[in-house]
Design a protein around this motif. Sequence first.
Motif, PDB file in Angstrom:
ATOM      1  N   GLY A  42      50.009  20.226  15.231  1.00  0.00           N
ATOM      2  CA  GLY A  42      50.976  21.028  14.499  1.00  0.00           C
ATOM      3  C   GLY A  42      50.620  22.505  14.460  1.00  0.00           C
ATOM      4  N   PRO A  43      51.486  23.303  13.890  1.00  0.00           N
ATOM      5  CA  PRO A  43      51.266  24.752  13.873  1.00  0.00           C
ATOM      6  C   PRO A  43      50.121  25.200  12.969  1.00  0.00           C
ATOM      7  CG  PRO A  43      53.221  24.166  12.601  1.00  0.00           C
ATOM      8  CD  PRO A  43      52.782  22.914  13.297  1.00  0.00           C
ATOM      9  N   ASP A  44      49.695  24.342  12.023  1.00  0.00           N
ATOM     10  CA  ASP A  44      48.671  24.748  11.065  1.00  0.00           C
ATOM     11  C   ASP A  44      47.279  24.220  11.406  1.00  0.00           C
ATOM     12  OD1 ASP A  44      50.619  26.051   9.510  1.00  0.00           O
ATOM     13  OD2 ASP A  44      51.168  24.141   8.568  1.00  0.00           O
ATOM     14  N   GLY A  45      47.143  23.428  12.476  1.00  0.00           N
ATOM     15  CA  GLY A  45      45.850  22.862  12.817  1.00  0.00           C
ATOM     16  C   GLY A  45      45.531  21.641  11.977  1.00  0.00           C
ATOM     17  N   VAL A  46      44.472  20.914  12.374  1.00  0.00           N
ATOM     18  CA  VAL A  46      44.138  19.682  11.660  1.00  0.00           C
ATOM     19  C   VAL A  46      42.654  19.370  11.859  1.00  0.00           C
ATOM     20  CG1 VAL A  46      44.720  18.202  13.638  1.00  0.00           C
ATOM     21  CG2 VAL A  46      44.838  17.263  11.322  1.00  0.00           C
ATOM     22  N   ASP A  47      42.056  18.760  10.848  1.00  0.00           N
ATOM     23  CA  ASP A  47      40.696  18.235  10.920  1.00  0.00           C
ATOM     24  C   ASP A  47      40.659  17.152  12.010  1.00  0.00           C
ATOM     25  OD1 ASP A  47      38.376  16.723  10.513  1.00  0.00           O
ATOM     26  OD2 ASP A  47      38.387  17.042   8.350  1.00  0.00           O
ATOM     27  N   VAL A  48      39.706  17.237  12.919  1.00  0.00           N
ATOM     28  CA  VAL A  48      39.639  16.269  14.020  1.00  0.00           C
ATOM     29  C   VAL A  48      39.453  14.849  13.490  1.00  0.00           C
ATOM     30  CG1 VAL A  48      38.312  15.563  16.056  1.00  0.00           C
ATOM     31  CG2 VAL A  48      38.806  17.978  15.664  1.00  0.00           C
ATOM     32  N   ARG A  49      38.721  14.683  12.395  1.00  0.00           N
ATOM     33  CA  ARG A  49      38.561  13.345  11.810  1.00  0.00           C
ATOM     34  C   ARG A  49      39.898  12.801  11.336  1.00  0.00           C
ATOM     35  NH1 ARG A  49      34.214  14.719   7.325  1.00  0.00           N
ATOM     36  NH2 ARG A  49      35.924  16.162   6.930  1.00  0.00           N
ATOM     37  N   GLU A  50      40.706  13.651  10.714  1.00  0.00           N
ATOM     38  CA  GLU A  50      42.030  13.235  10.273  1.00  0.00           C
ATOM     39  C   GLU A  50      42.906  12.893  11.463  1.00  0.00           C
ATOM     40  OE1 GLU A  50      45.605  12.500   8.285  1.00  0.00           O
ATOM     41  OE2 GLU A  50      43.507  12.346   7.693  1.00  0.00           O
ATOM     42  N   LEU A  51      42.752  13.637  12.541  1.00  0.00           N
ATOM     43  CA  LEU A  51      43.517  13.366  13.761  1.00  0.00           C
ATOM     44  C   LEU A  51      43.199  11.974  14.288  1.00  0.00           C
ATOM     45  CD1 LEU A  51      45.526  14.969  15.520  1.00  0.00           C
ATOM     46  CD2 LEU A  51      43.591  15.705  16.908  1.00  0.00           C
ATOM     47  N   ARG A  52      41.921  11.641  14.324  1.00  0.00           N
ATOM     48  CA  ARG A  52      41.522  10.309  14.790  1.00  0.00           C
ATOM     49  C   ARG A  52      42.068   9.222  13.870  1.00  0.00           C
ATOM     50  NH1 ARG A  52      36.206  12.654  15.489  1.00  0.00           N
ATOM     51  NH2 ARG A  52      35.513  11.492  13.656  1.00  0.00           N
ATOM     52  N   ARG A  53      41.953   9.451  12.564  1.00  0.00           N
ATOM     53  CA  ARG A  53      42.432   8.448  11.612  1.00  0.00           C
ATOM     54  C   ARG A  53      43.933   8.252  11.719  1.00  0.00           C
ATOM     55  NH1 ARG A  53      45.244   7.619   7.562  1.00  0.00           N
ATOM     56  NH2 ARG A  53      45.943   9.778   7.524  1.00  0.00           N
ATOM     57  N   ARG A  54      44.668   9.350  11.818  1.00  0.00           N
ATOM     58  CA  ARG A  54      46.130   9.292  11.855  1.00  0.00           C
ATOM     59  C   ARG A  54      46.643   8.536  13.067  1.00  0.00           C
ATOM     60  NH1 ARG A  54      48.583  15.069  11.862  1.00  0.00           N
ATOM     61  NH2 ARG A  54      47.229  15.239  10.034  1.00  0.00           N
ATOM     62  N   PRO A  79      34.551  25.114  14.278  1.00  0.00           N
ATOM     63  CA  PRO A  79      34.057  24.603  12.992  1.00  0.00           C
ATOM     64  C   PRO A  79      34.995  24.992  11.847  1.00  0.00           C
ATOM     65  CG  PRO A  79      32.320  25.716  14.212  1.00  0.00           C
ATOM     66  CD  PRO A  79      33.596  26.037  14.912  1.00  0.00           C
ATOM     67  N   HIS A  80      35.038  24.137  10.846  1.00  0.00           N
ATOM     68  CA  HIS A  80      35.805  24.430   9.636  1.00  0.00           C
ATOM     69  C   HIS A  80      35.172  25.630   8.923  1.00  0.00           C
ATOM     70  CE1 HIS A  80      37.592  23.949   5.645  1.00  0.00           C
ATOM     71  NE2 HIS A  80      38.487  23.151   6.206  1.00  0.00           N
ATOM     72  N   PRO A  81      35.978  26.576   8.432  1.00  0.00           N
ATOM     73  CA  PRO A  81      35.393  27.782   7.815  1.00  0.00           C
ATOM     74  C   PRO A  81      34.546  27.495   6.584  1.00  0.00           C
ATOM     75  CG  PRO A  81      37.788  27.687   7.518  1.00  0.00           C
ATOM     76  CD  PRO A  81      37.446  26.644   8.509  1.00  0.00           C
ATOM     77  N   GLN A  82      34.804  26.379   5.859  1.00  0.00           N
ATOM     78  CA  GLN A  82      34.023  26.057   4.674  1.00  0.00           C
ATOM     79  C   GLN A  82      32.934  25.002   4.922  1.00  0.00           C
ATOM     80  OE1 GLN A  82      37.642  26.528   3.974  1.00  0.00           O
ATOM     81  NE2 GLN A  82      36.860  28.572   3.493  1.00  0.00           N
ATOM     82  N   ASP A  83      33.020  24.298   6.050  1.00  0.00           N
ATOM     83  CA  ASP A  83      32.060  23.233   6.316  1.00  0.00           C
ATOM     84  C   ASP A  83      31.829  23.170   7.824  1.00  0.00           C
ATOM     85  OD1 ASP A  83      30.515  20.971   6.576  1.00  0.00           O
ATOM     86  OD2 ASP A  83      31.762  19.702   5.306  1.00  0.00           O
ATOM     87  N   GLY A  84      30.704  23.693   8.277  1.00  0.00           N
ATOM     88  CA  GLY A  84      30.416  23.769   9.698  1.00  0.00           C
ATOM     89  C   GLY A  84      30.259  22.425  10.369  1.00  0.00           C
ATOM     90  N   ARG A  85      30.085  21.347   9.570  1.00  0.00           N
ATOM     91  CA  ARG A  85      29.941  20.024  10.158  1.00  0.00           C
ATOM     92  C   ARG A  85      31.292  19.444  10.574  1.00  0.00           C
ATOM     93  NH1 ARG A  85      27.176  17.329   5.108  1.00  0.00           N
ATOM     94  NH2 ARG A  85      28.941  18.496   4.238  1.00  0.00           N
ATOM     95  N   VAL A  86      32.368  20.019  10.062  1.00  0.00           N
ATOM     96  CA  VAL A  86      33.715  19.514  10.336  1.00  0.00           C
ATOM     97  C   VAL A  86      34.360  20.361  11.418  1.00  0.00           C
ATOM     98  CG1 VAL A  86      36.005  19.107   9.358  1.00  0.00           C
ATOM     99  CG2 VAL A  86      33.952  18.671   7.974  1.00  0.00           C
ATOM    100  N   ARG A  87      34.968  19.706  12.405  1.00  0.00           N
ATOM    101  CA  ARG A  87      35.663  20.426  13.468  1.00  0.00           C
ATOM    102  C   ARG A  87      37.165  20.422  13.210  1.00  0.00           C
ATOM    103  NH1 ARG A  87      34.876  18.506  19.081  1.00  0.00           N
ATOM    104  NH2 ARG A  87      35.293  16.471  18.151  1.00  0.00           N
ATOM    105  N   VAL A  88      37.784  21.543  13.515  1.00  0.00           N
ATOM    106  CA  VAL A  88      39.225  21.707  13.318  1.00  0.00           C
ATOM    107  C   VAL A  88      39.868  22.027  14.661  1.00  0.00           C
ATOM    108  CG1 VAL A  88      41.026  23.085  12.208  1.00  0.00           C
ATOM    109  CG2 VAL A  88      38.945  22.490  10.947  1.00  0.00           C
ATOM    110  N   ALA A  89      40.949  21.330  14.973  1.00  0.00           N
ATOM    111  CA  ALA A  89      41.718  21.598  16.195  1.00  0.00           C
ATOM    112  C   ALA A  89      42.929  22.444  15.826  1.00  0.00           C
ATOM    113  CB  ALA A  89      42.164  20.298  16.843  1.00  0.00           C
ATOM    114  N   ALA A  90      43.162  23.519  16.577  1.00  0.00           N
ATOM    115  CA  ALA A  90      44.288  24.421  16.321  1.00  0.00           C
ATOM    116  C   ALA A  90      44.960  24.773  17.643  1.00  0.00           C
ATOM    117  CB  ALA A  90      43.821  25.681  15.606  1.00  0.00           C
ATOM    118  N   LEU A  91      46.268  24.958  17.595  1.00  0.00           N
ATOM    119  CA  LEU A  91      47.007  25.340  18.790  1.00  0.00           C
ATOM    120  C   LEU A  91      46.860  26.840  19.041  1.00  0.00           C
ATOM    121  CD1 LEU A  91      50.345  23.337  18.344  1.00  0.00           C
ATOM    122  CD2 LEU A  91      48.276  22.657  19.570  1.00  0.00           C
ATOM    123  N   THR A  92      46.694  27.194  20.289  1.00  0.00           N
ATOM    124  CA  THR A  92      46.711  28.602  20.679  1.00  0.00           C
ATOM    125  C   THR A  92      48.163  29.071  20.754  1.00  0.00           C
ATOM    126  OG1 THR A  92      46.840  28.059  23.026  1.00  0.00           O
ATOM    127  CG2 THR A  92      44.632  28.240  22.058  1.00  0.00           C
TER     128      THR A  92
END
Length: 293
Positions: A42-54, A79-92
């Motif tokens: 989506g346009p706002d990006g998503v946590d990769v873990r949430e992407l896998r779960r969804r 990396p997520h701006p508040q938690d470097g252990r979490v990866r975030v996928a975003a559209l260019t």
Amino acid sequence: MDQIELVRDFNRYYTRRLGVLGDHYLGLSRPWSESRLLFEIGPDGVDVRELRRRLGLDSGFVSRMLRSLADQGLVEVRPHPQDGRVRVAALTTAGLDARDELDVRARESVGALLGQLTAGQRDRLVAAQEQVRRLLRMATVEISAIPDDSPAARFCLREYAAELDGRFPSGYSESALLRPGELAVTGGEFLVAMEESAPIGCGIWQPLAGEPGSVAEIRHVWISQSCRGLGLGRRLLSELESRAGEQGYRTFRLGTHTALPEAAALYRSHGYREIPLYDLKGYNQLAFEKVLP
């Protein structure tokens, strides 16, 4: 053909007809799986873990698709701006354009299909799809017993209490809820209904105190607003009766409030008959009983 083969045949037909099997979905240079990933990010990006779960996919498969989309310049994983252990996928920017083009082509494709039907046929097709969706949701819901002090159990009970507090004229106090650990003392089970790892309903059976013989009380039957109308309440009741029946219970009692007419209708349609109130201390204004053979 039996029912299983009919469903399999339908699955083969619509996956072929919608073009999800090839490497160039909707005439584009990527397969359906990668196109679906663009929509889910989506346009706002998503946590990769949430992407896998969804999507219900393993991490390796999702990682490979993300790398492919990144190589195409459509996705960035950072990396997520508040938690470097979490990866975030975003559209260019190119990814957003690709998603928009995909959306246009998908609408045109479905529009072309619907255009071959009359207005009445289109209405029937959409209604049939909604029915299929509802039944598939019902089929994938899992009901299991969990500890009554678990996070999922307490979440369901809080939701139950909040709804009753808004619907009862006198409100509802959480002090009337089953206490954490109570079933370990009294016996009985806490059942939770889960959809995609989220609790969407619950119910309890426990021996009815002060009653001779095998009488069980059913309490706290709750279904999330988003899942009502699927038949889950009836399924939950049947599961509670079945599990208690395995423990020798044949008589079931429950109570409800006149502010919940849909609950009373469910119980009556499920074979419960109205009886005099057996618990004068709580919120119940109607009482029901069912005796199994």
